[in-house]
Design a protein around this motif. Structure first.
Motif, short mmCIF file in Angstrom:
data_model
loop_
_atom_site.label_atom_id
_atom_site.label_comp_id
_atom_site.label_asym_id
_atom_site.label_seq_id
_atom_site.Cartn_x
_atom_site.Cartn_y
_atom_site.Cartn_z
N GLY A 170 -0.45 17.78 -36.35
CA GLY A 170 0.12 16.64 -37.31
C GLY A 170 0.39 15.31 -36.76
O GLY A 170 0.77 14.30 -37.72
N ARG A 171 0.10 14.93 -35.53
CA ARG A 171 0.40 13.44 -35.02
C ARG A 171 -0.75 12.47 -35.87
O ARG A 171 -1.87 12.94 -36.03
N VAL A 172 -0.03 11.31 -36.46
CA VAL A 172 -0.84 10.43 -37.17
C VAL A 172 -1.40 9.59 -36.09
O VAL A 172 -0.65 8.92 -35.48
N LEU A 173 -2.80 9.13 -36.28
CA LEU A 173 -3.46 8.40 -35.49
C LEU A 173 -3.50 7.06 -36.10
O LEU A 173 -4.37 6.72 -37.02
N ASN A 174 -2.44 6.35 -35.94
CA ASN A 174 -2.38 5.05 -36.28
C ASN A 174 -2.24 3.75 -35.28
O ASN A 174 -2.06 4.08 -34.07
N ASN A 175 -2.37 2.57 -35.76
CA ASN A 175 -2.30 1.48 -34.82
C ASN A 175 -3.36 1.60 -33.82
O ASN A 175 -3.45 0.90 -32.85
N PHE A 176 -4.74 1.73 -34.19
CA PHE A 176 -5.68 1.84 -33.26
C PHE A 176 -6.21 0.46 -33.58
O PHE A 176 -6.51 0.19 -34.55
N ASP A 177 -6.64 -0.25 -32.48
CA ASP A 177 -7.46 -1.42 -32.76
C ASP A 177 -8.96 -1.23 -32.71
O ASP A 177 -9.70 -1.91 -33.73
N ALA A 178 -9.37 -0.41 -32.10
CA ALA A 178 -10.99 -0.08 -32.36
C ALA A 178 -11.04 1.44 -31.81
O ALA A 178 -10.26 2.22 -31.18
N VAL A 179 -12.38 1.96 -32.46
CA VAL A 179 -12.83 3.53 -31.93
C VAL A 179 -14.20 3.18 -31.70
O VAL A 179 -14.95 2.57 -32.20
N ILE A 180 -14.50 4.15 -30.52
CA ILE A 180 -15.80 3.99 -30.02
C ILE A 180 -16.46 5.57 -30.34
O ILE A 180 -16.00 6.44 -29.94
N PRO A 181 -17.45 5.63 -31.34
CA PRO A 181 -17.86 6.80 -31.89
C PRO A 181 -19.03 7.28 -31.00
O PRO A 181 -19.90 6.38 -30.86
N ARG A 182 -18.77 8.61 -30.28
CA ARG A 182 -19.92 9.21 -29.80
C ARG A 182 -20.00 10.38 -30.11
O ARG A 182 -19.46 11.34 -29.62
N ILE A 183 -20.73 10.67 -31.20
CA ILE A 183 -20.75 11.94 -32.02
C ILE A 183 -22.05 12.73 -31.61
O ILE A 183 -23.36 12.41 -31.62
N ARG A 184 -21.98 13.95 -31.18
CA ARG A 184 -22.92 14.69 -30.86
C ARG A 184 -23.58 15.24 -32.01
O ARG A 184 -23.18 15.22 -33.37
N PRO A 185 -25.04 15.45 -32.02
CA PRO A 185 -25.64 15.86 -33.20
C PRO A 185 -25.16 16.72 -34.00
O PRO A 185 -25.28 16.96 -35.15
N SER A 186 -24.64 17.90 -33.50
CA SER A 186 -24.16 18.95 -34.25
C SER A 186 -22.95 18.58 -35.08
O SER A 186 -22.63 19.57 -36.09
#
Length: 455
Positions: free
Chosen positions: A214-230
């Motif tokens: 339930g922790r809210v992911l707030n106040n991020f400046d940036a995200v680096i998406p590294r998403i596996r194909p599946s």
């Protein structure tokens, strides 16, 4: 019997070596192993030994109090929770103190935000030392609120750098570890965000991304998406939600999504004037012969649209073999591309790493003897090579056409000139950093800093 400590079903304990002065534990003789709440779990090496670092919020429902811990890594094992969920966890050993008694216990690290206690004391840790009176609680005392404040209320730490999340699946992958290290070395607050542990709240007024427990992911400046194909569909949905929350994403959800669609990406590249090997695509097996002719006959390459890292790529050396492979894939309702085979490439191709519109490194990949396509994941070799101006131009043009800030662009040298094979939105760092000795992970962090004009 008289030497054993009698405890209740709930007790307060501490881990002096980890800097955890007080943490409430559930004493559970039904559980075999002990577990400690941990987030941002990242393995690393220290003086040649395997260690793991992690953060802990020692007080339930208090995410502002954070203790940064690190300990030697003892093991990794699959643990089955009381709900039947199986999870691979890191295992450490640490000295715990319960009342006046101290001893070393083995702990698995896991996110316990959804549980009632930050720690679970299992029967292996209790054996020979503890007797449990399940009707009692805190027989060894409990700290006052004033004492907890004295332990943990150190004031809010001043913000040192950007708050960056790495949205991925496996914290142990070389690429993911390097990105976390590179961000921390540049003074940023790095968080590993496991894709499967994130979920979204869609709301017109308060859209949110929540993390396990339930922790809210707030106040991020940036995200680096590294998403596996599946995980492409869900990973792109999460990235899109971060974008809606005005979080800068190093690669956008749209760019990742279109890069994973091989047919669409090739169409985009052609529309941008990038040359590719002659490629055919059809729906019906009745068109097999015409499809083979279209790409210049055999030998030819057959590719699954959903394949990655060299998987789902077949060389058909004769017309008969090509017909068999194409018809076999079609009978499974698989979407395939048929592509001309560039014989003169001799099992070699180039990987150009593009970051923020610049080629930062280039390697040549060479296939193993007997293989037709270079692939480091399947045992191929990598070596440093200088890309030509034309090859760099194609790589930059391809990344721009796909709208990717970070891209691994694969190019093959043919008698017709350089031809683009593929554009990867989550390129691996191990092969190219190992061959070139360049800090590619640092260059990725630098691209984020540039967006924020960070000095």
């Amino acid at each position: 019997m008289l030497d054993k400590v009698i405890v209740g079903s709930e007790e307060w304990c501490s881990f002096p070596q980890l800097g955890i002065h007080a943490i409430k534990a559930r004493v559970d003789s039904g559980a075999k192993t002990s577990a400690l709440h941990a987030v941002n779990i990242v393995p690393f090496e220290k003086e040649g030994e395997k260690w793991v670092k992690f953060d802990i919020n020692p007080i339930q429902k208090n995410v502002k109090t954070v203790i940064h811990c690190e300990a030697p890594l003892v093991d990794k094992r699959v643990v089955k929770s009381s709900s039947g969920f199986r999870e691979q966890r890191y295992v450490i050993r640490a000295e715990t103190q319960v009342g006046e008694t101290r001893w070393e216990v083995e702990l698995t690290l896991t996110n316990r935000d959804s549980m009632g206690f930050r720690m679970l004391l299992g029967r292996e840790a209790m054996s020979g030392r503890i007797l449990v009176d399940p009707e009692q609680k805190y027989l060894l005392g409990q700290p006052t609120n004033e004492k907890l404040q004295e332990y943990y209320d150190k004031g809010e730490e001043p913000k040192r750098g950007l708050r960056i999340g790495l949205l991925a699946s496996n914290p142990e992958l070389y690429s993911n570890k390097r990105i976390m290290e590179a961000g921390e070395l540049r003074g940023h607050e790095m968080h590993f965000l496991s894709l499967k542990d994130c979920y979204m709240k869609l709301d017109a007024h308060t859209p949110e991304i929540h993390y396990r427990g339930g922790r809210v992911l707030n106040n991020f400046d940036a995200v680096i998406p590294r998403i596996r194909p599946s995980m492409t569909f869900y990973g792109c949905a999460l990235t899109r939600h971060f974008e809606a929350l005005k979080v800068f994403c190093l690669n956008s959800s749209m760019a990742i999504s279109q890069s994973r669609d091989k047919l669409y990406s090739l169409q985009l590249l052609l529309n941008s004037g990038v040359d590719i090997p002659t490629t055919g695509f059809a729906n019906s097996p009745l068109d097999t012969n015409e499809l083979i002719k279209m790409v210049g006959g055999s030998p030819l390459i057959v590719k699954l649209l959903e394949g990655t890292q060299g998987k789902g790529v077949v060389l058909a050396e004769t017309k008969k073999a090509a017909e068999s492979v194409i018809n076999a894939f079609k009978s499974l309702n698989a979407n395939i591309l048929v592509q001309e085979f560039i014989k003169e490439a001799n099992g070699k191709d180039l990987r150009l790493f593009v970051i923020d519109g610049k080629v930062v490194a280039t390697i040549q990949r060479e296939a193993l003897p007997g293989e037709f396509r270079a692939n480091i994941h399947l045992g191929g070799t990598a070596s440093v090579i200088k890309a030509t101006a034309d090859e760099k131009r194609i790589a930059i043009k391809a990344a721009k056409a796909m709208n990717l800030k970070v891209a691994g662009v694969d190019i093959i040298r043919s008698s017709k000139g350089p031809l683009l094979l593929e554009v990867n939105s989550s390129p691996g760092l191990e092969g190219i950093e190992g061959a070139t000795n360049k800090d590619i992970a640092g260059a990725m962090i630098s691209a984020i800093e540039k967006n924020f004009k960070w000095k």
